[in-house]
Enzyme design. Structure first.
Site, short mmCIF file in Angstrom:
data_model
loop_
_atom_site.label_atom_id
_atom_site.label_comp_id
_atom_site.label_asym_id
_atom_site.label_seq_id
_atom_site.Cartn_x
_atom_site.Cartn_y
_atom_site.Cartn_z
N ARG A 34 -17.76 26.63 27.81
CA ARG A 34 -18.17 27.84 28.52
C ARG A 34 -19.30 28.56 27.80
O ARG A 34 -19.93 29.45 28.37
CB ARG A 34 -16.98 28.80 28.67
CG ARG A 34 -15.81 28.18 29.41
CD ARG A 34 -14.68 29.17 29.48
NE ARG A 34 -15.04 30.32 30.28
CZ ARG A 34 -14.84 30.41 31.59
NH1 ARG A 34 -14.29 29.42 32.22
NH2 ARG A 34 -15.20 31.49 32.24
N GLY A 66 -15.18 40.45 29.14
CA GLY A 66 -15.63 41.49 30.06
C GLY A 66 -16.38 42.57 29.32
O GLY A 66 -16.76 42.40 28.15
#
Ligand code: F6R
Length: 607
Positions: free
Chosen positions: A27, A100
């Site tokens: 990722r 986030g």
């Protein structure tokens, strides 16, 4: 981007956490860390750089059976050891990992500093850890709940506390979290790839939900402490699909998986004899879809290119005005959504921040929204009214390949599904489906000649500027071919609709420049042959992608890579394959890190 793993059970946590972090590497990340809780309290180890650097600083034989781990992709603060997650509160008893962005971190930091808290890192996540630490009064779940009431922003987060050595508390708002359910153990992760080695039984957390996880209990609540009961679902992906299986790179594996992945994508969805497409995900909204007056396709990068191919398919088969918007533009440009506007968001991961924001905008303005998504249970899949999964299996290589062909295939299926309900005759639909069903074996035939693409890559991989030209349905393929090349080989490449070349870019063409021209049989063949002549006249080196049997083109192109014949709207499914192969081989020959190109992350979860 950032990845989360957590383990609570009876096995030693460290090997599970480290293996999970390695599964999340694809990722993209720049530092990593773990926190362990046991009888000796809380211990944290973290390191900038690769996971191998973390392995140097943790005790790989540590006995603790509860821990959390994180791969960080820096946003707030440089990628240093200190800024890596987990972050502890000042008491050193609470540790937090977080994906986030906390939007009000400045205000909260000031508030906490006034209360005497001394921060050690520049991250927004430490604000969360310190806040939970301030609120902790013997009940971790309650402290996290209270802290989250003060937070604005997005998070997938996990928290542990030295005083509660059996508990992980996790919460989700806009950033995915999954809990794998094992025998007397639970594994928390931001991505199914980190769980698959242990279990395929999972619970997806929804936005605004919290989980209190112990070895034999999983309690789910809303942020307001209302109990929720999410189903245990089965992940269909297998471990083989996330391993290299003898290939040098995931990208190569995924390119070569396309005959199988496209077959799976089509399975059970087409009936050639009846000329019918079955899409269970659209049944409930089929009537509204048929009445649609306008379709907007949106996505980013490769998904946006697939959407461009979709535009041609929709206009041709459905005869409804269709537009394609970059998700990043759509979200900010006050889009016009009338009654009868359908917005289709296209995404491999279903977690791309811009695509999610565009979808939110479309939902708020009352559009009927569909998702064309690969990752089951992803945020995008949950936020649309309806949708169709790609079912092409996990894509690990950063450069999207099998997801692109899967996205185009699903868009072709939706176009035929709607076309047939409007004006397409059964015979026309049968013909289209017949061509679609042949695609997997035709892709296999192209891959059987992969060495020819390697020869092209060898001949030109030292050239630093390439052009890609295509017309009609193949214009998006030219854009996609150029993107593939630049993102993994760092060669500058530009994709253009071929006729646009004359309006400026032709000035770039010299004898040094490779020009890839998609010149397959069809309505624009003569036009594209003229474009080839224009390139040749200026000394450009033409690499043509042509239809098998075309002998003419070999006379004017330096290299020809042949693809089988198919109907024009489906040509992108074939013409994109040699371009994926050229990009792959060019990157390998240039010594680039094919699966993890610099500066890139697999899913772009920040703006
Ligand atoms: C390029 C690539 C990216 C993604 C884009 C959208 O090879 O992979 O351009 O296509 O970041 O990602 P998804 O499809 O996950 O929304």
């Amino acid at each position: 981007m950032c990845g989360i793993i957590g383990y609570v059970g009876s096995r030693a946590a460290v090997p599970i956490l480290v293996e999970g972090l390695k599964r999340l590497e694809y990722r993209g990340y720049d530092s990593s860390g773990v926190a362990l809780v046991g009888s000796g309290g809380l211990s944290i180890a973290k390191a900038a750089g690769r996971i191998s650097a973390l392995e140097q600083v943790i005790d790989l034989d540590a006995p603790q059976s509860l821990g959390i781990g994180h791969t960080r992709w820096a946003t707030h603060g440089a990628p240093t050891d200190i800024n890596a997650h987990p972050h502890a509160d000042s008491s050193g008893r609470i540790a937090v990992i977080h994906n986030g962005i906390i939007e009000n971190d400045r205000a909260l930091r000031t508030y906490l500093e006034r209360k005497g808290v001394v921060f050690t890192s520049e991250t927004d996540t430490e604000v969360l850890a310190q806040l939970i630490g301030q609120l902790y009064d013997g009940d971790l779940e309650q402290a996290v709940r209270e802290a989250l009431r003060e937070i604005t922003g997005t998070y997938g987060m996990a928290v542990v506390c030295a005083d509660e050595p059996n508990v992980i508390v996790a919460a989700r708002q806009g950033s995915p979290l999954i809990v794998g359910v094992g025998k007397n153990e639970h594994i928390l992760a931001s991505d199914a790839a980190a769980i698959l080695a242990h279990t395929t039984q999972v619970v997806f957390l929804g936005d605004g939900q919290m989980a209190r996880i112990t070895p034999d209990d999983l309690k789910l609540t809303t942020l307001d402490a209302m109990p929720v009961a999410n189903d245990v679902e089965k992940i269909e992906w297998s471990l083989d699909e996330i391993e290299l299986a003898g290939y040098d790179h995931f990208m190569k594996k995924e390119i070569h998986e396309q005959p199988a992945s496209l077959e799976t994508c089509l399975r059970g969805r087409v009936d050639t004899r009846e000329g019918v497409v079955h899409l269970g995900g659209l049944v409930d909204c089929a009537r509204d879809l048929v009445r649609a007056k306008r379709i907007i396709l949106t996505g980013c990068g490769t998904a946006w290119h697939a959407a461009l191919v979709g535009e041609y398919l929709f206009e041709e088969l459905v005869r409804v005005p269709t537009e394609v918007e970059y998700a990043s533009e759509f979200r900010y440009r006050n889009p016009i959504i009338d009654d009868g506007t359908v917005v289709i968001a296209v995404s491999q991961s279903g977690e791309t921040a811009d695509t999610l924001a565009a979808l939110k905008e479309a939902n708020q303005r009352g559009a009927l929204t569909l998702g064309v998504v690969n990752v089951v249970g992803s945020t995008l899949a949950r936020a649309t009214d309806a949708g169709v999964y790609l079912h092409v299996g996990p894509e690990i290589g950063v450069a999207s390949t099998k997801a692109f062909t899967g996205q185009v295939t699903v868009l072709a299926l939706i176009a035929c599904y709607l076309g047939r309900r409007k004006h397409m005759s059964p015979a026309a639909a049968s013909q289209f489906i017949d061509a679609l069903e042949k695609i997997p074996e035709q892709v296999a035939a192209i891959l059987a000649q992969a060495d020819k693409a390697e020869v092209v890559a060898e001949a030109y991989c030292k050239k630093d500027n390439w052009l890609y030209l295509g017309r009609g349905n193949n214009y998006p393929v030219a854009l996609e071919g150029a993107l593939k090349l630049k993102e993994i080989s760092y060669i500058h490449a530009e994709g253009l609709p071929a006729a646009e070349m004359k309006h400026g870019p032709i000035a770039l063409i010299t004898e040094a420049m490779p020009v890839v021209v998609i010149a397959t049989a069809g309505s624009q063949y003569q036009k594209i042959m003229n474009n080839i002549s224009e390139v040749r006249t200026r000394g450009g080196r033409v690499i043509a992608i042509a239809t098998e049997g075309d002998r003419e083109i070999a006379k004017i192109a330096e290299h020809v890579l042949y693809v089988p014949d198919t109907i024009e709207p489906l040509q992108p499914l074939l013409t994109s394959i040699p371009l994926q192969l050229i990009a792959y081989h060019a990157a390998v020959l240039r010594g680039c890190n094919v699966d993890k190109p610099r500066n890139l992350a697999k899913s772009v979860t920040v703006e």
